[in-house]
Design an enzyme around this catalytic site. Sequence first.
Site, PDB file in Angstrom:
ATOM      1  N   ARG A 169      16.117  28.761  24.648  1.00 22.58           N
ATOM      2  CA  ARG A 169      15.890  29.755  25.711  1.00 22.58           C
ATOM      3  C   ARG A 169      15.477  31.105  25.138  1.00 22.58           C
ATOM      4  NH1 ARG A 169      15.448  25.498  28.789  1.00 22.58           N
ATOM      5  NH2 ARG A 169      17.402  24.416  29.128  1.00 22.58           N
ATOM      6  N   LYS A 303      31.451  25.397  22.204  1.00 22.78           N
ATOM      7  CA  LYS A 303      31.022  24.766  23.457  1.00 22.78           C
ATOM      8  C   LYS A 303      31.506  23.331  23.368  1.00 22.78           C
ATOM      9  CE  LYS A 303      26.775  23.393  25.921  1.00 22.78           C
ATOM     10  NZ  LYS A 303      25.341  23.705  26.134  1.00 22.78           N
ATOM     11  N   GLU A 307      27.467  19.347  28.238  1.00 24.63           N
ATOM     12  CA  GLU A 307      26.081  18.988  27.908  1.00 24.63           C
ATOM     13  C   GLU A 307      25.988  18.222  26.593  1.00 24.63           C
ATOM     14  OE1 GLU A 307      23.974  22.763  28.239  1.00 24.63           O
ATOM     15  OE2 GLU A 307      23.696  22.401  30.377  1.00 24.63           O
ATOM     16  N   ARG A 340      34.139  28.408  25.396  1.00 25.33           N
ATOM     17  CA  ARG A 340      33.309  28.589  26.593  1.00 25.33           C
ATOM     18  C   ARG A 340      33.831  27.817  27.805  1.00 25.33           C
ATOM     19  NH1 ARG A 340      27.860  27.291  26.361  1.00 25.33           N
ATOM     20  NH2 ARG A 340      27.008  29.200  27.219  1.00 25.33           N
ATOM     21  N   LYS A 374      30.691  32.579  31.981  1.00 28.21           N
ATOM     22  CA  LYS A 374      29.400  33.111  32.453  1.00 28.21           C
ATOM     23  C   LYS A 374      29.624  33.930  33.714  1.00 28.21           C
ATOM     24  CE  LYS A 374      26.389  29.523  30.559  1.00 28.21           C
ATOM     25  NZ  LYS A 374      25.169  28.702  30.688  1.00 28.21           N
ATOM     26  N   ASP A 379      24.741  29.000  36.553  1.00 27.50           N
ATOM     27  CA  ASP A 379      24.090  29.109  35.251  1.00 27.50           C
ATOM     28  C   ASP A 379      23.022  30.191  35.221  1.00 27.50           C
ATOM     29  OD1 ASP A 379      23.342  28.617  32.687  1.00 27.50           O
ATOM     30  OD2 ASP A 379      22.105  26.881  33.159  1.00 27.50           O
ATOM     31  N   GLU A 407      16.012  33.340  30.790  1.00 32.26           N
ATOM     32  CA  GLU A 407      15.805  31.905  30.982  1.00 32.26           C
ATOM     33  C   GLU A 407      15.275  31.571  32.375  1.00 32.26           C
ATOM     34  OE1 GLU A 407      19.219  29.488  30.113  1.00 32.26           O
ATOM     35  OE2 GLU A 407      18.340  27.700  31.016  1.00 32.26           O
TER      36      GLU A 407
HETATM   37  O1  GCW Z   1      21.819  26.852  31.179  1.00 34.18           O
HETATM   38  C1  GCW Z   1      22.044  26.072  30.173  1.00 34.18           C
HETATM   39  C2  GCW Z   1      20.848  26.259  29.324  1.00 34.18           C
HETATM   40  C3  GCW Z   1      21.060  25.572  28.011  1.00 34.18           C
HETATM   41  C4  GCW Z   1      22.302  26.191  27.376  1.00 34.18           C
HETATM   42  C5  GCW Z   1      23.485  26.001  28.311  1.00 34.18           C
HETATM   43  C6  GCW Z   1      24.743  26.691  27.797  1.00 34.18           C
HETATM   44  C7  GCW Z   1      22.771  26.537  25.085  1.00 34.18           C
HETATM   45  O2  GCW Z   1      19.724  25.752  30.009  1.00 34.18           O
HETATM   46  O3  GCW Z   1      19.920  25.758  27.236  1.00 34.18           O
HETATM   47  O4  GCW Z   1      22.567  25.645  26.125  1.00 34.18           O
HETATM   48  O5  GCW Z   1      23.195  26.557  29.541  1.00 34.18           O
HETATM   49  O6  GCW Z   1      24.959  27.828  28.206  1.00 34.18           O
HETATM   50  O7  GCW Z   1      25.463  26.109  27.036  1.00 34.18           O
END
Ligand code: GCW
Length: 690
Positions: A169, A303, A307, A340, A374, A379, A407
Amino acid sequence: MNQYDDCWLRYERVTENDRLESYRRRCRHAYVAEKAPEHGAIRDELRRALPDLLGTEPHFWQHPPTTADGFLAIGTPEDMTMIADSVPADDIAELSSGGYLIRSVTWNGLDCLVVTATTDRGLVYGTFHLLRLLNVRESIGDLEVRQDPAYENRLLNQWDTPFHRSVERGYGGESIFDWERLPDLRTRYEDYARLLASVGINGIVLNNVNTTKPARASANAAFDEFEGWQLLESRRLEDLTGLASVFRRYGIRPYLSVNFASPMLVGDLDTADPLDKDVQAWWRRKADEVYDLLPDFGGFLVKADSEGQPGPYDYGRDHVTGANAIAQALKPHGGRVWWRAFVYGSHEDRAVQAYDTFEPLDGDFADNVTVQIKNGPIDFQPREPVSPLFGALSETAIGMELQITQEYTGQGVHATYHLPMWKEVFEFDTHADGAGTPVKSLLRGDEQGIVGVGNVGEDYNWTGHYLAQANLYAFGRAAWSPDLSVETVTDEWVRQTFGADETVGDVIKDILRRSWEACIDYETGGLGLLHMMHNGEEHLENHYYPSPEEWPGYHGASEDGIGVDRTESGSGYVAQYPEPIADRYGSVERCPEELLLFFHHLPWDHELEDGTTVVQRLYDNCFAGVDEVKRLRERWHALEGRVDERRHRHVAERFDEQVSNAQRWRDALTAYFREYSGIPDERGRVRRDE
Ligand code: GCW
């Protein structure tokens, strides 16, 4: 750095005679401490800045000068008796670590300026503050500046992917970190450290939070082989020492993103179970090794279970168990785990997940774990409500993660200024402790802070777009003081970056101030919809172009209406907020219009307060967003000849691309709304997608 690409650290000759004379009187001679690495950085900065500003080399004195007109003195009272003599101890004692004092004083009959602090890092910040004052031509004859950072931790998160030079990103080019060549250093590292320190950033996580290849197919083939976890290998850690020393001179501590499965990947264990004694011992040995090499190391960012990254769930453990196992290893060294909260789970509504996972764990994390949240529950969308986790974790150290890189807000092409959004988040009243508990009040203390996902890269202008430099600047300033107004921060940035021409300043400030709302309008329709982005295969298409049909779950469009029901009758997300927020968001009548469709699924012809229907408002906003961007482009064009050609042309070209992309967004979204709703635009602008 050359004069165009040095961002806001431009030191141009002072031409106003009285200013020049007064600056020379107090700054041409300098008496600066010489004990710590930070002092070297201060001297270097003065050597760069003062000749350009004043037209003469600074004269550095080993002892306080007695024959000069006056002088600039920088040091702690312990460093220099001249400072201890001229500033009362009580005035300094109350400064926090990182705080500083700049004061005009008379010493031995000479007009002097003192920059002092209780820490060397505070001296660095004070020096940059003073240079900022000179840069914007403030009077220094009677200075009394006292500054303490609002937050102890002001961290940059690099999403740089080691060994591949890419930045996840990142839209400002490749990673500036040349991992293969470490321990060799580049001057760009120092320039980067200067930029960060000049706005008060005091920690940098050097690598991407994704430390192993995600299980899902990556949108960018270049990510497919990255192995960021390798930075924990002994030989890689050794390579980091030189890089860390560059940042150390500017008071910036290094951090690493680590993989939860490191004991298996880096070590040779066959498990990473956080309750396994060998796993815990492995983390302790690794932490000892890290601190041996990097004594000012800040900690690990993790993290986990998100994902495709491994985590405690792989062993049937929860996030507390996972985080605490790593934290115990850092504890003896004063290090911290930043864990996170960006996780997915079984919930169909992703917004529910973070709170649902972390709120029950409140109070159980070790005291050197900070949960990094966040700003919104989804997101980094152009607009989201504030995450309900702020205010919900009263027994847990928290940090707020903001995205500096764009992003979802036009990447390296669109001029989108994030500070107005961040300001809204900081000021949001969580009601955690009754009315008047804004987010910004919940992040204070040694264990907490602000984190920004960075936007720099190899591009000559650092951020891909000249105006995106403002986002990096604003992040640092807001993390230093969330009370600063958007106007103040933007004005500071513009004057330093584009000089004193007021017309130029006014236009650029206006562009920045309006840019975020414009982006929201053309990318979402402005009623709280989000994530209508294309998830393209090409890296730079990903999350850039419109594609409302791709993720219908995020906006909830159907024949009968649009929006996502997050009230009791829907996902129930709204109940994660305390009263009166839950009540306000939960009510169609009281929910602020800009978030209406985030919380409610409403008929297309539902009437808003002013009688306009939902679908008509969406149309209108999409058109208004494009019109606004066209206006902003015109305003920029009118600066031709007043801004240097290089920057003017760059931004003008970007604006052309932005306008055409905004139109593409508008057309895709309005056609989609038209198709689903079956309701034409009252003003006849929207065509049906054939
Ligand atoms: O929004 C998503 C992004 C990913 C990112 C993830 C995160 C680093 O598209 O690219 O990965 O969040 O914050 O872990």
